[in-house]
Design an enzyme around this catalytic site. Structure first.
Site, short mmCIF file in Angstrom:
data_model
loop_
_atom_site.label_atom_id
_atom_site.label_comp_id
_atom_site.label_asym_id
_atom_site.label_seq_id
_atom_site.Cartn_x
_atom_site.Cartn_y
_atom_site.Cartn_z
N SER A 28 0.87 -1.17 0.00
CA SER A 28 0.00 0.00 0.00
C SER A 28 0.90 1.22 0.00
CB SER A 28 -0.91 0.00 1.22
OG SER A 28 -1.81 1.07 1.17
N CYS A 29 0.89 1.96 -1.09
CA CYS A 29 1.98 2.89 -1.34
C CYS A 29 1.48 4.26 -1.79
CB CYS A 29 2.88 2.32 -2.44
SG CYS A 29 3.12 0.54 -2.36
N GLY A 30 2.44 5.11 -2.14
CA GLY A 30 2.14 6.41 -2.71
C GLY A 30 2.58 6.46 -4.15
N ASN A 45 -0.57 1.32 -6.29
CA ASN A 45 -0.94 1.39 -4.88
C ASN A 45 -2.17 0.53 -4.70
OD1 ASN A 45 -1.66 2.04 -2.26
ND2 ASN A 45 -2.63 3.97 -2.84
N GLN A 68 6.49 5.74 -3.93
CA GLN A 68 7.01 5.52 -2.58
C GLN A 68 6.34 4.27 -2.03
OE1 GLN A 68 9.19 6.91 0.04
NE2 GLN A 68 8.48 4.91 0.74
#
Length: 472
Positions: free
Chosen positions: A28-30, A267, A245
């Protein structure tokens, strides 16, 4: 009980042990990008992309080592002027007449020499002009103590365009075949070599700078030196910067799993991953392509075992795009809208989805995906819209998309519009046409590209039309 073998092709990856199993990979990201819709390259895009990345720091994770994260990266256009200025050992062709492969190789001279020699052999076998190597300069002093033992060599491999290839799309396709041949050849050298090797990107259009570094360690921002020294050079210019990210929720962070991947950053989670991979493998014997022709057999396996859901999605997307689909078309095939019972959807578009449904199962799950093939760049949200995604358009021809607003300051008077990406919808910028294409226009063009309804009828057999068997 037999001991589980650790997942291949991930520098720094641990053995499966105890409760840890690398098959249970999620993140789970940016994500985000900034793009000049006029396709004007500039170093300012690079700087703004890195600033956006720094401001996605909260989307990442930091453990006991405060200078170690789950990985970050930036995908940009190949900066020809920069490489033309840097390369002295061999003659660099004109822009778009060569491709650059980015390689991670374990810091072991014997392994490095073995891999480079084998790659040069494969280039010769595949009749792809080998031009030379460049060691990408890196600055590791700012990296954490837990990361430093895993830092690989980063090399750039330069390949010229063969004289019998005229179109750049065909060159991209041959580079893809070459990459698969290289990967399979290195694997045959044994696990002790193959497991220390990875190709983050290989293209004549784009180049990737990524690693197991914090968001503010990718490139130089302010007075803080970045890991990739190239990104500080004013000659490094691009019309877009795709950034990521990483927050590896249930995943071990590695250099190879940092994002972006070759065509996308993601994401979310692909919940149908095991089935998607199985169906892809099941179609091996019947897969044919006018674009690849006999080279199709060199591509297998399309998806290596043990990859993350994002990496697997990227591999499948590559095959569709290089097989002839536009990247927007391929994304709609892989992440279709909820079309079956949608009475408001245009019948032609519904037929498009229906025709492709048996050809590619949906890669389903909560997902916000930003993507590019170097010709188009865009983003798409899954059918349920379970991941945040916002964008704005400015009067100086910029589009800024990200997991949230406010990653870089934008004067309010410059903003033409701002909105959120809606479930099943797509944001697309066509760099060749220098235009923003809205979701309705994308789907109208695709729905009218072929007579999908007739193609559905020809490919289906209605059970009611099957005659009863005659009694003997």
């Amino acid at each position: 009980m037999t001991k589980k073998k650790y997942t291949k092709n991930r520098i720094g990856f641990p053995h499966n042990q105890g409760l840890y199993d690398s098959n249970n990979e999620h993140d789970s990201c940016g994500v985000g990008f900034i793009v000049d819709t006029n396709n004007q390259s500039s170093h300012d895009i690079i700087k703004k992309g890195l600033s956006m990345l720094c401001n996605l720091e909260h989307r990442g994770a930091v453990g006991a080592d405060p200078k170690a994260g789950d990985g970050s990266g930036i995908l940009i256009q190949i900066p020809h002027d920069f490489f033309n200025n840097k390369i002295k050992e061999f003659n660099l062709p004109e822009k778009n007449e060569y491709a650059i492969g980015v390689l991670f190789i374990k810091k072991d001279k014997l392994i490095r020499d073995t891999i480079q020699k084998k790659i040069e052999e494969i280039c010769n076998i595949e009749n792809m002009p080998f031009l030379g190597w460049r060691k990408c300069p890196t600055y590791s002093d700012e990296l954490g103590w837990s990361v430093k033992p895993t830092i690989p060599y980063v090399y750039h491999l330069f390949i010229g365009k063969p004289k019998d290839i005229l179109e750049q799309d065909d060159f991209e396709r041959k580079i893809y075949v070459l990459r698969q041949c290289i990967d399979n050849a290195i694997e045959k050298l044994g696990d002790e070599i193959y497991d220390q090797f990875y190709i983050p990107s290989f293209s004549s259009r784009t180049i990737l700078y990524k690693g197991m570094v914090l968001s503010d360690q990718v490139g130089t921002v302010g007075n803080r030196l970045g890991f990739f020294e190239d990104l500080a050079d004013p000659l490094v210019a691009s019309s877009f910067a795709l950034i990521h990210q990483r927050f590896s929720t249930n995943t071990f962070p590695t250099w190879s799993l940092a994002q972006p991947f070759r065509m996308l950053c993601h994401n979310g989670e692909i919940n149908t991953l095991r089935g998607n991979i199985n169906w892809m493998n099941a179609r091996h014997s019947i897969l044919k392509s006018e674009k690849f022709q006999e080279d199709i057999e060199k591509l297998w396996p399309i998806i290596k075992e043990g990859q993350s859901d994002s990496a697997s999605f990227d591999n499948a997307l590559e095959l569709l795009v290089l097989g002839g689909y536009s990247i927007s078309e391929a994304m709609l095939i892989m992440i279709p809208e909820a079309w079956q019972n949608n009475e408001l959807m245009d019948d032609k578009l519904k037929s498009f989805y229906e025709y492709h449904a048996p050809l590619m199962e949906p890669w389903d799950g909560p997902a916000n995906i930003a993507f590019t093939d170097g010709k188009q760049i865009g983003a798409m949200l899954d059918r349920n819209g379970l991941r945040p995604a916002r964008y704005l358009i400015t009067n100086d021809n910029k589009v800024i998309f990200a997991s949230e607003m406010g990653l870089i300051p934008v004067e309010e008077e410059k903003i033409i519009s701002k909105w959120r990406l809606q479930p099943g919808k797509m944001l697309l910028i066509d760099l060749e046409k220098k235009s923003i294409v809205d979701d309705q226009e994308i789907k109208k063009d695709i729905s009218e590209k072929n007579e999908w309804e007739k193609m559905v009828q020809l490919s289906q057999l209605n059970l009611e039309n099957i005659s009863e068997p005659k009694e003997k």
